[in-house]
Every structure is written in structure tokens, then in C-alpha cells.
Design an enzyme around this catalytic site. Structure first.
Site, PDB file in Angstrom:
ATOM      1  N   TRP A  11       0.744  -0.893   0.447  1.00 11.04           N
ATOM      2  CA  TRP A  11      -0.455  -0.560   0.290  1.00 11.04           C
ATOM      3  C   TRP A  11       1.087   1.734   0.385  1.00 11.04           C
ATOM      4  O   TRP A  11       0.298   2.287   0.047  1.00 11.04           O
ATOM      5  CB  TRP A  11      -1.117   0.280   1.146  1.00 11.04           C
ATOM      6  CG  TRP A  11      -2.251  -0.725   1.238  1.00 11.04           C
ATOM      7  CD1 TRP A  11      -2.411  -1.615  -0.148  1.00 11.04           C
ATOM      8  CD2 TRP A  11      -2.787  -1.226   1.543  1.00 11.04           C
ATOM      9  NE1 TRP A  11      -3.723  -2.188   0.499  1.00 11.04           N
ATOM     10  CE2 TRP A  11      -4.280  -2.312   1.785  1.00 11.04           C
ATOM     11  CE3 TRP A  11      -3.258  -0.618   3.835  1.00 11.04           C
ATOM     12  CZ2 TRP A  11      -5.078  -1.820   1.732  1.00 11.04           C
ATOM     13  CZ3 TRP A  11      -4.424  -1.533   4.343  1.00 11.04           C
ATOM     14  CH2 TRP A  11      -5.433  -2.098   3.347  1.00 11.04           C
ATOM     15  N   LYS A  12       2.033   0.981   0.441  1.00 11.02           N
ATOM     16  CA  LYS A  12       2.801   2.472   0.568  1.00 11.02           C
ATOM     17  C   LYS A  12       2.070   3.168   1.343  1.00 11.02           C
ATOM     18  O   LYS A  12       2.216   2.472   2.794  1.00 11.02           O
ATOM     19  CB  LYS A  12       3.313   2.388  -0.639  1.00 11.02           C
ATOM     20  CG  LYS A  12       4.194   1.926  -1.861  1.00 11.02           C
ATOM     21  CD  LYS A  12       3.864   2.516  -3.281  1.00 11.02           C
ATOM     22  CE  LYS A  12       4.455   1.653  -4.076  1.00 11.02           C
ATOM     23  NZ  LYS A  12       5.129   1.940  -5.356  1.00 11.02           N
ATOM     24  N   HIS A  93      12.607  -1.863  -0.730  1.00 11.91           N
ATOM     25  CA  HIS A  93      12.269  -1.312  -1.727  1.00 11.91           C
ATOM     26  C   HIS A  93      12.458   0.070  -2.286  1.00 11.91           C
ATOM     27  O   HIS A  93      13.728   0.385  -1.607  1.00 11.91           O
ATOM     28  CB  HIS A  93      10.770  -0.583  -1.138  1.00 11.91           C
ATOM     29  CG  HIS A  93       9.597  -0.707  -2.554  1.00 11.91           C
ATOM     30  ND1 HIS A  93       9.922   0.473  -3.405  1.00 11.91           N
ATOM     31  CD2 HIS A  93       8.891  -1.888  -2.730  1.00 11.91           C
ATOM     32  CE1 HIS A  93       8.920   0.342  -3.831  1.00 11.91           C
ATOM     33  NE2 HIS A  93       8.301  -0.762  -3.701  1.00 11.91           N
ATOM     34  N   GLU A 165      11.413  -6.621  -9.126  1.00  6.75           N
ATOM     35  CA  GLU A 165      10.961  -5.146  -8.980  1.00  6.75           C
ATOM     36  C   GLU A 165      11.882  -4.061 -10.236  1.00  6.75           C
ATOM     37  O   GLU A 165      12.203  -3.291  -9.469  1.00  6.75           O
ATOM     38  CB  GLU A 165      10.097  -4.469  -7.828  1.00  6.75           C
ATOM     39  CG  GLU A 165       8.934  -4.717  -7.293  1.00  6.75           C
ATOM     40  CD  GLU A 165       8.154  -4.282  -6.526  1.00  6.75           C
ATOM     41  OE1 GLU A 165       6.828  -3.924  -6.816  1.00  6.75           O
ATOM     42  OE2 GLU A 165       9.282  -2.702  -5.904  1.00  6.75           O
ATOM     43  N   GLY A 171       4.853   1.870 -11.051  1.00  4.48           N
ATOM     44  CA  GLY A 171       3.417   3.023 -10.246  1.00  4.48           C
ATOM     45  C   GLY A 171       3.509   4.004 -12.263  1.00  4.48           C
ATOM     46  O   GLY A 171       2.827   5.125 -12.374  1.00  4.48           O
ATOM     47  N   SER A 211       3.304  -2.226 -12.040  1.00  5.87           N
ATOM     48  CA  SER A 211       2.338  -2.528 -13.095  1.00  5.87           C
ATOM     49  C   SER A 211       1.608  -3.376 -12.831  1.00  5.87           C
ATOM     50  O   SER A 211       1.532  -3.975 -14.128  1.00  5.87           O
ATOM     51  CB  SER A 211       2.589  -1.751 -13.554  1.00  5.87           C
ATOM     52  OG  SER A 211       2.968  -0.169 -13.711  1.00  5.87           O
TER      53      SER A 211
END
Length: 249
Positions: A11-12, A93, A165, A171, A211
Site C-alpha cells: 500500500w505504500k 523497496h 521489481e 507506478g 504495474s
């Protein structure tokens, strides 16, 4: 034994406690599955609410510090996560690396402390668009992994989750092709094999992130070296995350 898929939403810095409770009330029952693990990584302030409302979803923190206590204003320690019953924590991350100074060395310290506490790290790696364009993807993957999982026991590494990632796909609406994602996740697994042997490499679960959404999750999950996904925007909406769960459970 086949690796059990693991799908985790990240969710960040989104959702308050009321929104977290509403999300779990709608999604948690759908996540019941013996064939896959589903979960949510949420902000520190939402973790207690998430844990209290999770029967099927696993709950992950989005970061931690490697020191148990001290003068580290604004940080959250592993014992604090243990106290509320967390079993997973996202570390390394790209946003943490790019914006907040996380390095392979500090990610490695976090991984060691989490493993010591019996909390599974979801350890993120990935290249920038400039590195991708320069043909440095494999070099970056191997170098980041070498530093981030250094000096661990093979069994510990085999029990981890590693999320590949590509930063250019986070995003942005861009996503790696199925073939590119598979190739890079296979490199992740090979680097684990180089460092810790066949058993660790065969056991470690490798996620793809960038994504990921209901329309492409199935093709990613069909790849032999992709064992799950770390999902950003599509995990914020109940309906889209439920669709992802239904397509992979």
C-alpha cells in the site's frame, strides 16, 4: 514440493485505519486458500488494525530498523513488529533505496534481524530505467542480491521471499513483458544458487512487481521462476485485488 505462490499488496503511504478495516472486511474471506498465500503490506499506523482483522490475509510491515531500540527517531524496530504478531516485512523497496538512503548493506542488516526474529523478509531488488537501457539489468540484479543476502544461512535464504521489481515499471503503467520478467526472476534464482546452493535456490520464492494488475497477473504466474507478485496500485482497490486473488488462488 512445489513452491507456494505468494501475492502481496504494497500500500505504500496510503489508507488510514478506518479504510484498512473496511478493506480487510471485504477482502479477507476471499483470500482463504490452501494453494497460495495472499497478504497486504501496510503503513505502520495501520498494522494493528490489519492484524486484528486478518484471518486469511498475511500482514507485512513496509520497513523496519535493524537495531532493537535507541536514538533512531521515527524508526520502528523488529521487536515492535514482533509484539503485534507480524510474520512478514518488506525491505529494500526501490523507494526506500532511492528516497531514504537504504543500501545493500542496510538491507542486509534488516534481513538478518528479521530472520533472527522469525519474520520472513520480502526483499526487493531492481534496476532503474537508465540501467535497463544500458543493458545492465543482470549486473544490477546480481550485485544487489550479493550485498543484500550476504552472510546468511542457506536454509534462511530458501525461506525468504525476493521481489524483483524493475524501477521503471513501478507506478508508471509500464510493465515488463512476461519473457523479460521470467528471465530476470530466473537470474535471481540463479544468483541464490551461486551463493547458497541448489536447495536454497529451489525453495526461495521469487515475486515479480511492477504495474501488476488483474489483466496480466495470470501470464506472470504461468512463468516457471515467478512464484508471486508484489502489487502496488491494484492492491489499493478491493475489487481489483479480489480479482487478482480469484485468478491465482
Amino acid at each position: 514440493m512445489a513452491r507456494k505462490p505468494i501475492i502481496v499488496g504494497n500500500w505504500k503511504m496510503n489508507k488510514n485505519n478506518a479504510e484498512t478495516k473496511a478493506f480487510f472486511e471485504k477482502v479477507d474471506a476471499v483470500a482463504a486458500s490452501e494453494n497460495a498465500t495472499f497478504g497486504i503490506g501496510c503503513p505502520f499506523t495501520d498494522l494493528r488494525t490489519a492484524v486484528d482483522n486478518a484471518k486469511n490475509l498475511i500482514v507485512a510491515a513496509e520497513n523496519c530498523h535493524w537495531v532493537d531500540s535507541g536514538a533512531y527517531t521515527g524508526e520502528v524496530s523488529v521487536p515492535m513488529l514482533e509484539e503485534i504478531g507480524l510474520k512478514y516485512c518488506i525491505i529494500g523497496h526501490s523507494e526506500r533505496r532511492q528516497m531514504f538512503g537504504d543500501t545493500d548493506e542496510t538491507v542486509n542488516k534488516k534481513a538478518k534481524r528479521l530472520i533472527e526474529a522469525g519474520i520472513t523478509p520480502i526483499l526487493c531488488i531492481g534496476e532503474t530505467e537508465a540501467q535497463y537501457d544500458a543493458g545492465e539489468t543482470e549486473k544490477v540484479i546480481r550485485e544487489q542480491l550479493t550485498g543484500s543476502i550476504a552472510d546468511l544461512c542457506p536454509k534462511c535464504v530458501g525461506n525468504m521471499v525476493i521481489a524483483y521489481e524493475p524501477i521503471w515499471a513501478i507506478g508508471t503503467g509500464k510493465s515488463a513483458t512476461k519473457d523479460d520478467a521470467q528471465k530476470c526472476c530466473a537470474i535471481v534464482r540463479d544468483q541464490v544458487r551461486v551463493m547458497y546452493g541448489d536447495e536454497a535456490a529451489e525453495n526461495v520464492r521469487v515475486q515479480y512487481g511492477g504495474s501488476v494488475k488483474p489483466g496480466n497477473i495470470v501470464e506472470y504466474m504461468a512463468c516457471p521462476d515467478i512464484d508471486g507478485a508484489l502489487i502496488g496500485g491494484a492492491s489499493l482497490k478491493e475489487d481489483s485485488f479480489i480479482e487478482i486473488i480469484e485468478k491465482t488462488k
